[in-house]
Write an enzyme that holds these catalytic residues in place. Structure first.
Site, mmCIF file in Angstrom:
data_model
loop_
_atom_site.group_PDB
_atom_site.id
_atom_site.type_symbol
_atom_site.label_atom_id
_atom_site.label_comp_id
_atom_site.label_asym_id
_atom_site.label_seq_id
_atom_site.Cartn_x
_atom_site.Cartn_y
_atom_site.Cartn_z
ATOM 1 N N TYR A 124 39.433 35.214 24.407
ATOM 2 C CA TYR A 124 39.144 35.311 22.973
ATOM 3 C C TYR A 124 38.566 34.012 22.422
ATOM 4 C CZ TYR A 124 41.824 39.554 23.342
ATOM 5 O OH TYR A 124 42.273 40.785 23.714
ATOM 6 N N TYR B 51 50.122 46.581 21.609
ATOM 7 C CA TYR B 51 49.075 45.939 22.423
ATOM 8 C C TYR B 51 49.216 46.446 23.859
ATOM 9 C CZ TYR B 51 46.149 42.812 25.018
ATOM 10 O OH TYR B 51 45.177 42.339 25.859
ATOM 11 N N ASP C 133 55.171 50.928 28.315
ATOM 12 C CA ASP C 133 54.412 49.764 28.767
ATOM 13 C C ASP C 133 55.348 48.554 28.731
ATOM 14 O OD1 ASP C 133 52.839 47.554 29.093
ATOM 15 O OD2 ASP C 133 51.292 48.150 27.657
ATOM 16 N N LYS D 230 52.468 41.256 34.363
ATOM 17 C CA LYS D 230 52.845 39.896 33.947
ATOM 18 C C LYS D 230 53.851 39.184 34.865
ATOM 19 C CE LYS D 230 50.993 39.569 29.413
ATOM 20 N NZ LYS D 230 50.639 40.687 28.532
HETATM 21 C C1 LIG Z 1 49.486 41.612 28.557
HETATM 22 C C2 LIG Z 1 49.732 43.031 28.318
HETATM 23 C C3 LIG Z 1 48.878 44.024 28.833
HETATM 24 C C4 LIG Z 1 47.604 43.708 29.568
HETATM 25 O O1 LIG Z 1 47.832 43.039 30.768
HETATM 26 P P1 LIG Z 1 46.639 42.182 31.433
HETATM 27 O O2 LIG Z 1 47.221 41.725 32.729
HETATM 28 O O3 LIG Z 1 46.330 41.076 30.482
HETATM 29 O O4 LIG Z 1 45.488 43.115 31.614
HETATM 30 C C5 LIG Z 1 49.216 45.349 28.600
HETATM 31 N N1 LIG Z 1 50.329 45.683 27.923
HETATM 32 C C6 LIG Z 1 51.176 44.762 27.429
HETATM 33 C C7 LIG Z 1 52.413 45.194 26.703
HETATM 34 C C8 LIG Z 1 50.908 43.402 27.591
HETATM 35 O O5 LIG Z 1 51.734 42.486 27.068
#
Ligand SMILES: *Cc1c(COP(=O)(O)O)cnc(C)c1O
Length: 425
Positions: A17, A145, A246, A275
């Site tokens: 970004y 997100y 997620d 992550k």
């Molecule tokens: C960081 C994140 C993503 C995306 O993961 P990337 O490895 O950056 O593509 C998706 N969902 C959540 C909840 C996140 O925190």
């Protein structure tokens, strides 16, 4: 890194970004150990970000280094189509062990965004297999997100996400109001009514609901009531819609439970992880579902699940991830996270007196100071660096999510730096 290296970086290299026209300067980091980043000139900063939720065991951990070294002398990579290898098997055994019992079919991919794309494709292909092609839309909540690729973007918050820019290209999804009841507040049944209305109206066209359980990360660092997620599970069962959790940010202990869905005593149909999966060593993600859903997905005319990244199941990443999960399984993360939570609550309490602070939230190893006004990212980041810490606020949010191994003294250094900087704003 000398001045000309940093100038080259600023002129030629895109960071997350950033603008190519007015790029903010970057800090050069040459090494990292434990919770400390070492800069070019030898200065050390205490890291409060865990490199975006990932380095839970700290930087440069001997066990993770060893796992990578052993694997690299065997093979760094081999294709996953038609081939398997011990590191992927060891990792997936641990993932199946650690997640709730029905979640036992694992799809490995390269990054969180891809894990989300895979989850969405799974949900849609599942309904195609059941002869209900019309069930192809997604339900979600505001302030989410889920990543930067197209399907993931389509379920990010419509205002602070990228919807306006990519309007016309993004699939239109169905948004409910974000939950308003905080994690520790009294539960209000009304909190679910906006989402319930969406289910009632749209369930016949909805493949799945996707949301971040309990903690919404990059879309606002919000923490909501466990009863909300329980109600979501109930609506999914009632209206025959799949539940995608997620947990890319929340997974692996960050909220005080191994997975945030455990706060609500529910199990998702599809789970996304990323992550912290490799302890922050490299990029790897996983999408996990049940035997029943996994097998149904394979009953379309295609006969297979239609996805397969080049670097799927990369052995180096799997070896490190497997070791990172072994450390979680053997270690005392639960005590560490609980201790961090107590200390954050204690040391954030005085912030309530500050005039420019709107809200304080703490859950597990996540601490959020919401300000009344947006911060200037460049000057506040520099102020933190001057105070010996690395933090990267966004919008009105100053937040920390330290490594689980952080000492009480280092955590105090972080919280007092925040206090000094925020009270000087
Ligand atoms: C960081 C994140 C993503 C995306 O993961 P990337 O490895 O950056 O593509 C998706 N969902 C959540 C909840 C996140 O925190």
């Amino acid at each position: 890194m000398n001045q000309s290296d940093l100038a080259f970086d600023q002129e030629h290299i895109w960071h997350p970004y950033t603008s190519l026209i007015a790029p903010l300067p970057c800090i050069g980091v040459v090494s990292a150990h434990g919770v400390r980043l070492t800069l070019n000139d030898g200065t050390q900063l205490i890291d409060g970000m865990s490199s975006w939720w990932s380095t839970i065991h700290g930087y440069n951990h001997p066990r993770l280094n060893q796992a990578a070294k052993v694997q690299i002398d065997q093979m760094a990579h081999v294709m996953f189509g038609g081939i398997t290898h011990p590191s992927a098997i060891a990792l997936c055994r641990r993932l199946v062990d650690m997640t709730a019992p029905p979640l036992n079919r694992v799809f490995l991919s390269d990054s969180g965004s891809v894990a989300v794309e895979v989850a969405i494709k799974m949900a849609i292909q599942y309904w195609v297999a059941r002869g209900k092609n019309e069930k192809s839309r997604l339900l979600t909540i505001e302030n989410g997100y889920h990543g930067d690729t197209f399907a993931a973007m389509s379920v990010c918050d419509p205002v602070n996400g990228m919807h306006e820019l990519f309007n016309g290209v993004l699939t239109k999804q169905l948004f409910a109001k974000a939950p308003q009841c905080g994690f520790e507040q009294d539960w209000d049944e009304q909190d679910i009514s906006s989402l319930e209305a969406l289910f009632v109206t749209h369930h016949q066209h909805a493949a799945a609901i996707i949301l971040e359980p309990i903690v919404q990360g990059a879309g606002g660092m919000r923490m909501y009531h466990p009863n909300y997620l329980k109600a979501v599970r109930r609506l999914c069962d009632q209206y025959d819609v799949l539940l995608i959790c997620d947990e890319i940010a929340t997974g692996f202990g960050r909220t005080g439970k191994l997975f945030a869905y455990e706060h609500s005593d529910i199990v998702p149909d599809i789970l996304c992880l990323g992550k912290a999966l490799t302890g922050g060593y490299m990029s790897l993600a996983a999408t996990i579902t049940s035997k029943a859903i996994g097998e149904k997905i394979c009953q379309t005319d295609a006969g297979v699940f239609m996805h397969g990244p080049t670097f799927m199941g990369n052995p180096l990443a799997c070896a490190v991830a497997s070791e990172s999960l072994a450390m979680l399984q053997q270690g005392d993360w639960q005590q560490q996270v609980a201790t961090i939570e107590q200390q954050l609550k204690r040391e954030f309490a005085p912030f309530e007196q500050l005039e420019n602070v709107a809200n304080i939230r703490v859950l597990g190893a996540i601490g959020v100071i919401e300000l009344k006004h947006r911060v200037d990212m460049e000057s506040i980041t520099q102020a933190f660096v001057d105070n010996g810490v690395w933090l990267r606020p966004f919008g009105k949010l100053v937040y920390i999510m330290p490594q689980y191994i952080i000492s009480s003294a280092d955590l105090t250094t972080l919280t007092s730096a925040i206090y000094r900087v925020v009270s000087d704003l």
